[in-house]
Design an enzyme around this catalytic site. Structure first.
Site, PDB file in Angstrom:
ATOM      1  N   ARG A   1       6.176  -0.720 -11.634  1.00 45.58           N
ATOM      2  CA  ARG A   1       7.500  -1.354 -11.578  1.00 45.58           C
ATOM      3  C   ARG A   1       7.418  -2.833 -11.939  1.00 45.58           C
ATOM      4  O   ARG A   1       8.396  -3.440 -12.349  1.00 45.58           O
ATOM      5  CB  ARG A   1       8.065  -1.161 -10.164  1.00 45.58           C
ATOM      6  CG  ARG A   1       9.529  -1.411 -10.062  1.00 45.58           C
ATOM      7  CD  ARG A   1      10.091  -0.740  -8.839  1.00 45.58           C
ATOM      8  NE  ARG A   1       9.915  -1.539  -7.648  1.00 45.58           N
ATOM      9  CZ  ARG A   1      10.413  -1.182  -6.454  1.00 45.58           C
ATOM     10  NH1 ARG A   1      11.074  -0.056  -6.317  1.00 45.58           N
ATOM     11  NH2 ARG A   1      10.244  -1.946  -5.415  1.00 45.58           N
TER      12      ARG A   1
ATOM     13  N   GLU B   1      11.645  -3.339  11.338  1.00 40.59           N
ATOM     14  CA  GLU B   1      11.290  -2.245  10.438  1.00 40.59           C
ATOM     15  C   GLU B   1      10.306  -1.305  11.150  1.00 40.59           C
ATOM     16  O   GLU B   1       9.273  -1.748  11.644  1.00 40.59           O
ATOM     17  CB  GLU B   1      10.642  -2.848   9.183  1.00 40.59           C
ATOM     18  CG  GLU B   1      10.900  -2.062   7.942  1.00 40.59           C
ATOM     19  CD  GLU B   1      10.429  -2.796   6.687  1.00 40.59           C
ATOM     20  OE1 GLU B   1       9.709  -3.807   6.794  1.00 40.59           O
ATOM     21  OE2 GLU B   1      10.780  -2.328   5.594  1.00 40.59           O
TER      22      GLU B   1
ATOM     23  N   GLU C   1      10.483  -8.579  -3.298  1.00 41.36           N
ATOM     24  CA  GLU C   1      11.014  -7.344  -2.696  1.00 41.36           C
ATOM     25  C   GLU C   1      10.459  -7.302  -1.280  1.00 41.36           C
ATOM     26  O   GLU C   1       9.291  -6.986  -1.087  1.00 41.36           O
ATOM     27  CB  GLU C   1      10.547  -6.114  -3.482  1.00 41.36           C
ATOM     28  CG  GLU C   1      11.025  -6.047  -4.918  1.00 41.36           C
ATOM     29  CD  GLU C   1      12.511  -5.805  -5.041  1.00 41.36           C
ATOM     30  OE1 GLU C   1      13.173  -5.538  -4.009  1.00 41.36           O
ATOM     31  OE2 GLU C   1      13.018  -5.897  -6.165  1.00 41.36           O
ATOM     32  N   LEU C   2      11.305  -7.623  -0.306  1.00 44.15           N
ATOM     33  CA  LEU C   2      10.783  -7.818   1.049  1.00 44.15           C
ATOM     34  C   LEU C   2      11.232  -6.702   1.994  1.00 44.15           C
ATOM     35  O   LEU C   2      11.505  -5.596   1.559  1.00 44.15           O
ATOM     36  CB  LEU C   2      11.191  -9.211   1.536  1.00 44.15           C
ATOM     37  CG  LEU C   2      10.821 -10.344   0.551  1.00 44.15           C
ATOM     38  CD1 LEU C   2      11.291 -11.695   1.061  1.00 44.15           C
ATOM     39  CD2 LEU C   2       9.318 -10.372   0.286  1.00 44.15           C
TER      40      LEU C   2
ATOM     41  N   CYS D   1      10.237   0.735   2.424  1.00 42.28           N
ATOM     42  CA  CYS D   1      11.144  -0.352   2.819  1.00 42.28           C
ATOM     43  C   CYS D   1      12.594   0.115   2.720  1.00 42.28           C
ATOM     44  O   CYS D   1      13.488  -0.480   3.303  1.00 42.28           O
ATOM     45  CB  CYS D   1      10.897  -1.600   1.980  1.00 42.28           C
ATOM     46  SG  CYS D   1      10.850  -1.234   0.234  1.00 42.28           S
TER      47      CYS D   1
ATOM     48  N   SER E   1      16.234   5.340  -5.527  1.00 39.54           N
ATOM     49  CA  SER E   1      15.359   4.620  -6.465  1.00 39.54           C
ATOM     50  C   SER E   1      15.363   5.312  -7.819  1.00 39.54           C
ATOM     51  O   SER E   1      15.260   6.540  -7.894  1.00 39.54           O
ATOM     52  CB  SER E   1      13.933   4.588  -5.922  1.00 39.54           C
ATOM     53  OG  SER E   1      13.932   3.972  -4.666  1.00 39.54           O
TER      54      SER E   1
ATOM     55  N   SER F   1       5.993  -7.673   3.090  1.00 38.98           N
ATOM     56  CA  SER F   1       6.779  -8.043   4.263  1.00 38.98           C
ATOM     57  C   SER F   1       7.477  -9.399   4.071  1.00 38.98           C
ATOM     58  O   SER F   1       7.019 -10.254   3.310  1.00 38.98           O
ATOM     59  CB  SER F   1       5.863  -8.099   5.481  1.00 38.98           C
ATOM     60  OG  SER F   1       4.856  -9.058   5.255  1.00 38.98           O
TER      61      SER F   1
ATOM     62  N   LYS G   1      -2.747  -7.933  -7.799  1.00 27.96           N
ATOM     63  CA  LYS G   1      -3.562  -7.783  -6.590  1.00 27.96           C
ATOM     64  C   LYS G   1      -2.981  -6.654  -5.755  1.00 27.96           C
ATOM     65  O   LYS G   1      -1.951  -6.811  -5.106  1.00 27.96           O
ATOM     66  CB  LYS G   1      -3.588  -9.052  -5.744  1.00 27.96           C
ATOM     67  CG  LYS G   1      -4.735  -8.985  -4.721  1.00 27.96           C
ATOM     68  CD  LYS G   1      -4.513  -9.811  -3.484  1.00 27.96           C
ATOM     69  CE  LYS G   1      -3.532  -9.213  -2.534  1.00 27.96           C
ATOM     70  NZ  LYS G   1      -3.974  -7.926  -1.921  1.00 27.96           N
ATOM     71  N   PRO G   2      -3.637  -5.487  -5.797  1.00 29.95           N
ATOM     72  CA  PRO G   2      -3.141  -4.386  -4.962  1.00 29.95           C
ATOM     73  C   PRO G   2      -3.499  -4.630  -3.503  1.00 29.95           C
ATOM     74  O   PRO G   2      -4.352  -5.461  -3.198  1.00 29.95           O
ATOM     75  CB  PRO G   2      -3.891  -3.167  -5.512  1.00 29.95           C
ATOM     76  CG  PRO G   2      -5.137  -3.711  -6.124  1.00 29.95           C
ATOM     77  CD  PRO G   2      -4.837  -5.132  -6.557  1.00 29.95           C
ATOM     78  N   ALA G   3      -2.860  -3.900  -2.605  1.00 29.81           N
ATOM     79  CA  ALA G   3      -3.168  -4.032  -1.182  1.00 29.81           C
ATOM     80  C   ALA G   3      -4.608  -3.600  -0.934  1.00 29.81           C
ATOM     81  O   ALA G   3      -5.117  -2.683  -1.589  1.00 29.81           O
ATOM     82  CB  ALA G   3      -2.212  -3.174  -0.365  1.00 29.81           C
TER      83      ALA G   3
ATOM     84  N   TRP H   1       0.809  -1.231   0.000  1.00 24.91           N
ATOM     85  CA  TRP H   1       0.000   0.000   0.000  1.00 24.91           C
ATOM     86  C   TRP H   1       0.834   1.269   0.000  1.00 24.91           C
ATOM     87  O   TRP H   1       0.293   2.351  -0.202  1.00 24.91           O
ATOM     88  CB  TRP H   1      -0.918   0.001   1.231  1.00 24.91           C
ATOM     89  CG  TRP H   1      -0.178  -0.311   2.496  1.00 24.91           C
ATOM     90  CD1 TRP H   1      -0.060  -1.543   3.085  1.00 24.91           C
ATOM     91  CD2 TRP H   1       0.594   0.582   3.300  1.00 24.91           C
ATOM     92  NE1 TRP H   1       0.735  -1.467   4.203  1.00 24.91           N
ATOM     93  CE2 TRP H   1       1.144  -0.167   4.357  1.00 24.91           C
ATOM     94  CE3 TRP H   1       0.881   1.953   3.241  1.00 24.91           C
ATOM     95  CZ2 TRP H   1       1.967   0.398   5.335  1.00 24.91           C
ATOM     96  CZ3 TRP H   1       1.697   2.516   4.212  1.00 24.91           C
ATOM     97  CH2 TRP H   1       2.224   1.752   5.249  1.00 24.91           C
ATOM     98  N   ASN H   2       2.147   1.168   0.274  1.00 25.58           N
ATOM     99  CA  ASN H   2       2.883   2.415   0.544  1.00 25.58           C
ATOM    100  C   ASN H   2       3.215   3.238  -0.698  1.00 25.58           C
ATOM    101  O   ASN H   2       3.382   4.447  -0.627  1.00 25.58           O
ATOM    102  CB  ASN H   2       4.131   2.135   1.384  1.00 25.58           C
ATOM    103  CG  ASN H   2       5.059   1.132   0.767  1.00 25.58           C
ATOM    104  OD1 ASN H   2       4.659   0.374  -0.126  1.00 25.58           O
ATOM    105  ND2 ASN H   2       6.292   1.097   1.221  1.00 25.58           N
TER     106      ASN H   2
HETATM  107  P1  ADP Z   1       2.499  -4.595   4.252  1.00 26.29           P
HETATM  108  O1  ADP Z   1       3.190  -4.429   5.546  1.00 26.29           O
HETATM  109  O2  ADP Z   1       3.040  -3.774   3.145  1.00 26.29           O
HETATM  110  O3  ADP Z   1       0.998  -4.568   4.343  1.00 26.29           O
HETATM  111  P2  ADP Z   1       2.139  -7.341   3.574  1.00 26.29           P
HETATM  112  O4  ADP Z   1       3.207  -8.305   3.234  1.00 26.29           O
HETATM  113  O5  ADP Z   1       1.224  -7.666   4.687  1.00 26.29           O
HETATM  114  O6  ADP Z   1       2.932  -6.010   3.814  1.00 26.29           O
HETATM  115  O7  ADP Z   1       1.233  -7.017   2.311  1.00 26.29           O
HETATM  116  C1  ADP Z   1       1.730  -6.820   1.028  1.00 26.29           C
HETATM  117  C2  ADP Z   1       0.764  -7.421   0.032  1.00 26.29           C
HETATM  118  O8  ADP Z   1       0.648  -8.812   0.271  1.00 26.29           O
HETATM  119  C3  ADP Z   1      -0.650  -6.872   0.115  1.00 26.29           C
HETATM  120  O9  ADP Z   1      -1.197  -6.810  -1.201  1.00 26.29           O
HETATM  121  C4  ADP Z   1      -1.368  -7.923   0.939  1.00 26.29           C
HETATM  122  O10 ADP Z   1      -2.754  -7.966   0.681  1.00 26.29           O
HETATM  123  C5  ADP Z   1      -0.701  -9.175   0.445  1.00 26.29           C
HETATM  124  N1  ADP Z   1      -0.753 -10.309   1.389  1.00 26.29           N
HETATM  125  C6  ADP Z   1      -0.794 -10.266   2.734  1.00 26.29           C
HETATM  126  N2  ADP Z   1      -0.821 -11.505   3.251  1.00 26.29           N
HETATM  127  C7  ADP Z   1      -0.778 -12.358   2.204  1.00 26.29           C
HETATM  128  C8  ADP Z   1      -0.761 -13.788   2.071  1.00 26.29           C
HETATM  129  N3  ADP Z   1      -0.762 -14.587   3.125  1.00 26.29           N
HETATM  130  N4  ADP Z   1      -0.717 -14.309   0.830  1.00 26.29           N
HETATM  131  C9  ADP Z   1      -0.676 -13.496  -0.252  1.00 26.29           C
HETATM  132  N5  ADP Z   1      -0.681 -12.162  -0.201  1.00 26.29           N
HETATM  133  C10 ADP Z   1      -0.728 -11.593   1.003  1.00 26.29           C
END
Ligand code: ADP
Length: 492
Positions: free
Chosen positions: A174, A396, A265-266, A299, A456, A244, A189-191, A165-166
């Site tokens: 990207r 973080e 990208e974690l 991140c 970046s 994450s 799939k966006p957040a 989402w950030n």
């Molecule tokens: P953030 O801290 O940026 O929210 P997340 O890793 O929780 O980090 O989320 C990043 C993306 O991953 C979002 O689009 C979220 O909906 C998706 N997401 C979160 N949990 C899962 C999961 N178990 N499997 C697949 N996608 C996920």
């Protein structure tokens, strides 16, 4: 950019009115009952609602569309794909007012930074439009036979893109830029918190000429079920994720079932090193950007500051002064230089890390509390004397909290910087070339910014080492993530 229109209530209503609010599959927005709240972080109240797609049914229909479109898309001429991406780049600039407004509204960043993201995000489309017509491939005479070694790059195939989402626009461009350039079709799939920008971007891609089914976008609150359903389907060939590290680990495990290609990208835990030869003004300018840009929710954000004792006092005084001048407020207010965090959990995390550091002896030099109002505001905060045992050195922060630690020598600074399971970004402040090379050569980090607070760039490879991820986005490496190599043996 010409004039920036103010985000008045009337303009907010108009922007929301013309923004699609349901998933985009096979070239159309599916419609349905919009019941999933999108929260405005500046007020804590719902901004609008979107349609929450059934993870499995809509997810798989999006994969159907992507799989059906794959062969024809791969067969388009690179020049054609290039022109479409170029047109999408131009349209992002034409629609900058709407895209920037949506990002500020759903995510909270100051409007000026949202415009900055439109420029940055669109640039991936331009860069990959240019890369599309320079696909790799080579021919070699085999050394031990009169035979040829022909190497051809081919698209990986239908790809799942999961974004955070950030950075609501640029995390999508990207991934979508290089995927389309390579000839892959995608399901994005966006957040859940920030789908509006992605949906507005889908309309742009359609207008730019992306054929139906090539790009699909599913808005769902069931992230886990959605990705599990797609990754269990053998038609999917790749997953690219930004988010994450724990979720990245889960996806890597799921990807093993069909041996999917992965790009990850974690998390990050960027150290910010101020060395003895640093120019203090340069270092403070960089620190302000590295720490407070995007409300600290990046991140790549500086997570821990290691100051050489010889410059610590001067740096701290200037940094605290500059930090206390930031203006906390709604991103839509032009005076704001620090917006709200995404949600209450984001505020709680910053509070928790600050309390832990203070318990261990850190002192609050400026900020340290919630902002006023119902939004998720947190003050720009500097903590000094933060011991290396504090949680903030390992976790973080994702918020406007800057922990400072003074160390005695450069070796100790390098050791502290590398003492992390993450290795995404590092910042090095120094004027002396010897000091710079001594440190940059030994930092365990995918990216290092020297005397800069942002590194970046779509033309540069973005990515991390250690548990910060796999693969690179941007640059030539970015398109390679979406290509397979086929080797053909030829008689000569
Ligand atoms: P953030 O801290 O940026 O929210 P997340 O890793 O929780 O980090 O989320 C990043 C993306 O991953 C979002 O689009 C979220 O909906 C998706 N997401 C979160 N949990 C899962 C999961 N178990 N499997 C697949 N996608 C996920």
């Amino acid at each position: 950019m010409s004039e920036t229109p103010a985000l008045t209530p009337a303009r907010i209503a108009a922007v929301l009115e013309r923004t699609p609010r349901s998933s985009f599959v096979g070239g159309r927005f599916l419609g349905g009952t919009a019941a999933l709240d999108i929260i405005d972080p500046a007020t804590g109240a719902p901004l609008t609602q979107v349609v929450d797609a059934d993870a499995e049914a809509v997810g798989l229909s999006a994969l159907d569309a992507a799989a059906d479109a794959q062969d024809a898309w791969a067969a388009t001429l690179p020049r054609e794909r290039s022109e479409i991406l170029r047109r999408a780049y131009e349209l992002c600039h034409e629609r900058a007012d709407d895209l920037a407004a949506l990002m500020t509204l759903e995510m909270g960043k100051p409007l000026a930074e949202a415009y900055g993201e439109v420029t940055y995000g669109a640039e991936f489309l331009r860069w990959f439009s240019e890369e599309t017509v320079r696909q790799p491939g080579r021919f070699r005479h085999a050394p031990s036979a009169h035979e040829g070694v022909l190497t051809v790059a081919r698209p990986v195939g239908p790809t799942l893109l999961i974004t955070p989402w950030n950075f609501p626009l640029s995390m999508g461009t990207r991934k979508i830029g290089p995927a389309l350039a390579a000839g892959c079709t995608v399901v994005l799939k966006p957040a859940q918190a920030t789908p509006l920008t992605s949906l507005a971007f889908m309309a742009i891609l359609a207008e730019a000429g992306v054929p139906d089914g090539v790009v699909n976008c599913v808005v769902t609150s069931e992230a886990k079920e959605f990705s599990a359903a797609l990754m269990a389907d053998p038609r999917l060939r790749k997953v690219s994720f930004t988010g994450s590290t724990p979720v990245g680990r889960t996806l890597l495990a799921q990807a093993s079932e069909h041996v999917l290609r992965t790009s990850m990208e974690l998390g990050g835990n960027a150290p910010f090193l101020v060395l003895p030869s640093a120019d203090i003004e340069t270092a403070v300018d960089a620190a302000m950007l590295a720490k407070f840009r995007n409300n600290g929710e990046a991140c790549t954000a500086a997570n821990r500051f290691y100051l050489h004792y010889s410059i610590a006092e001067e740096f701290t005084a200037r940094f605290v002064e500059r930090t206390s001048q930031l203006v906390l407020g709604p991103g839509a207010d032009p005076a704001t230089t620090l917006g709200p965090l995404l949600d209450e959990a984001g505020v709680a995390k910053v509070q928790e890390l600050q309390a832990d550091a203070v318990e261990r002896g850190a002192r609050v030099f400026t900020g340290g509390g919630r902002g006023t109002g119902d939004g998720f505001f947190y003050e720009a905060t500097v903590l000094a004397d933060v011991p290396l045992s504090a949680r903030v050195h390992r976790e973080e922060i994702f918020g406007p909290l800057a922990p400072l630690t003074v160390l005695d020598d450069i070796e100790e600074m390098i050791r502290a910087a590398n003492d992390s399971e993450f290795g995404l970004m590092a910042y090095v402040m120094a004027e002396d070339l010897g000091e710079i090379t001594q440190v940059t050569g030994r930092l365990e980090s995918g990216m290092i910014a020297v005397n800069r607070g942002v590194a970046s760039d779509p033309s540069a490879p973005f990515g991390g080492v250690k548990e910060s991820g796999l693969g690179r986005e941007g640059s030539h490496e970015g398109i390679a993530e979406y290509l397979e190599t086929t080797y053909v043996r030829l008689p000569l």
